[in-house]
Design an enzyme around this catalytic site. Structure first.
Site, PDB file in Angstrom:
ATOM      1  N   CYS A  96     -26.127  17.830 -53.311  1.00  0.00           N
ATOM      2  CA  CYS A  96     -26.277  18.161 -52.254  1.00  0.00           C
ATOM      3  C   CYS A  96     -27.678  19.266 -52.454  1.00  0.00           C
ATOM      4  O   CYS A  96     -27.138  19.883 -52.660  1.00  0.00           O
ATOM      5  CB  CYS A  96     -25.305  18.316 -50.971  1.00  0.00           C
ATOM      6  SG  CYS A  96     -26.130  18.890 -49.455  1.00  0.00           S
ATOM      7  N   HIS A 138     -24.780  10.389 -46.231  1.00  0.00           N
ATOM      8  CA  HIS A 138     -24.702  12.114 -46.497  1.00  0.00           C
ATOM      9  C   HIS A 138     -25.131  12.412 -45.745  1.00  0.00           C
ATOM     10  O   HIS A 138     -24.677  13.215 -44.720  1.00  0.00           O
ATOM     11  CB  HIS A 138     -24.792  11.768 -47.820  1.00  0.00           C
ATOM     12  CG  HIS A 138     -25.001  13.254 -48.446  1.00  0.00           C
ATOM     13  ND1 HIS A 138     -24.193  13.919 -49.569  1.00  0.00           N
ATOM     14  CD2 HIS A 138     -25.441  14.087 -48.293  1.00  0.00           C
ATOM     15  CE1 HIS A 138     -24.593  14.638 -49.233  1.00  0.00           C
ATOM     16  NE2 HIS A 138     -25.734  15.438 -48.753  1.00  0.00           N
ATOM     17  N   GLU A 139     -26.142  11.952 -45.139  1.00  0.00           N
ATOM     18  CA  GLU A 139     -27.099  12.912 -44.061  1.00  0.00           C
ATOM     19  C   GLU A 139     -27.016  12.895 -42.738  1.00  0.00           C
ATOM     20  O   GLU A 139     -26.853  13.759 -42.441  1.00  0.00           O
ATOM     21  CB  GLU A 139     -28.570  12.438 -45.081  1.00  0.00           C
ATOM     22  CG  GLU A 139     -29.370  12.258 -45.989  1.00  0.00           C
ATOM     23  CD  GLU A 139     -29.442  13.751 -46.866  1.00  0.00           C
ATOM     24  OE1 GLU A 139     -29.041  14.693 -45.758  1.00  0.00           O
ATOM     25  OE2 GLU A 139     -29.526  13.572 -47.730  1.00  0.00           O
TER      26      GLU A 139
HETATM   27 NI    NI Z   1     -26.592  17.200 -48.434  1.00  0.00          NI
END
Ligand code: NI
Length: 166
Positions: A96, A138-139
């Site tokens: 990330c 994830h986003e």
């Molecule tokens: Ni991220």
């Protein structure tokens, strides 16, 4: 266009919940251009959420088309995304832009069904799997104030310090 500053841990703003978009206007599209440029300038560069640049609105961009031999939809702008179905579970490594020093193993659904608005306010729906489904999950977590660190299988055995990132 402009590169935007990316929040990094332990910035508390990364825990903020983002609000839905109501107006699909040219200022939104200008912001999305900047957000996309920021994503592509970063290492990895396969996804970004507006919250990562301190704009707490439900906007994410995902583009995993640079990865070889996977199914994908190309560039996806997902506004007010809603994941409606989750199928299967698979563990995979995530990184990330907001967590520059670590990667970690996270369990995600192998495939998902989702709906979202595009940058012109048109409602779209997608079936995504594998790496693309992982990137979207994830986003979307970022929009709810969550990082992959919050989902890592074990902080002791499934968190890995990066050597070269940035
Ligand atoms: Ni991220």
């Amino acid at each position: 266009m402009a590169l935007l500053a990316v929040l990094v841990v332990p910035d508390e703003r990364l825990k903020q919940v983002s609000q839905p978009i109501e107006y699909f206007d040219s200022s939104l599209r200008d912001f999305i251009q900047d957000l996309e440029q920021t994503m592509r300038a970063g290492p990895g560069g396969v996804g970004i959420a507006a919250a990562q640049v301190a704009r707490f609105e439900r906007i994410v961009i995902v583009d995993v088309s640079s990865k070889p031999n996977i199914k994908h939809h190309g560039r996806l702008v997902l506004i007010n995304p809603e994941i409606t179905q989750w199928h299967g579970m698979v563990q995979g490594r995530e990184g990330c832009m907001s967590v520059p020093d670590y990667t970690g193993n996270v369990i995600r659904a192998q495939s998902i069904q989702l709906s979202a608005y595009d940058e012109y306010g048109q409602k779209q729906s997608y079936h995504c799997e594998g790496y693309e489904a992982r990137a979207i999950q994830h986003e979307v977590d970022h929009l709810n104030g969550m990082l992959f660190l919050d989902r890592v299988v074990s902080r002791r055995t499934d968190l890995f310090r990066r050597k070269n990132y940035r």
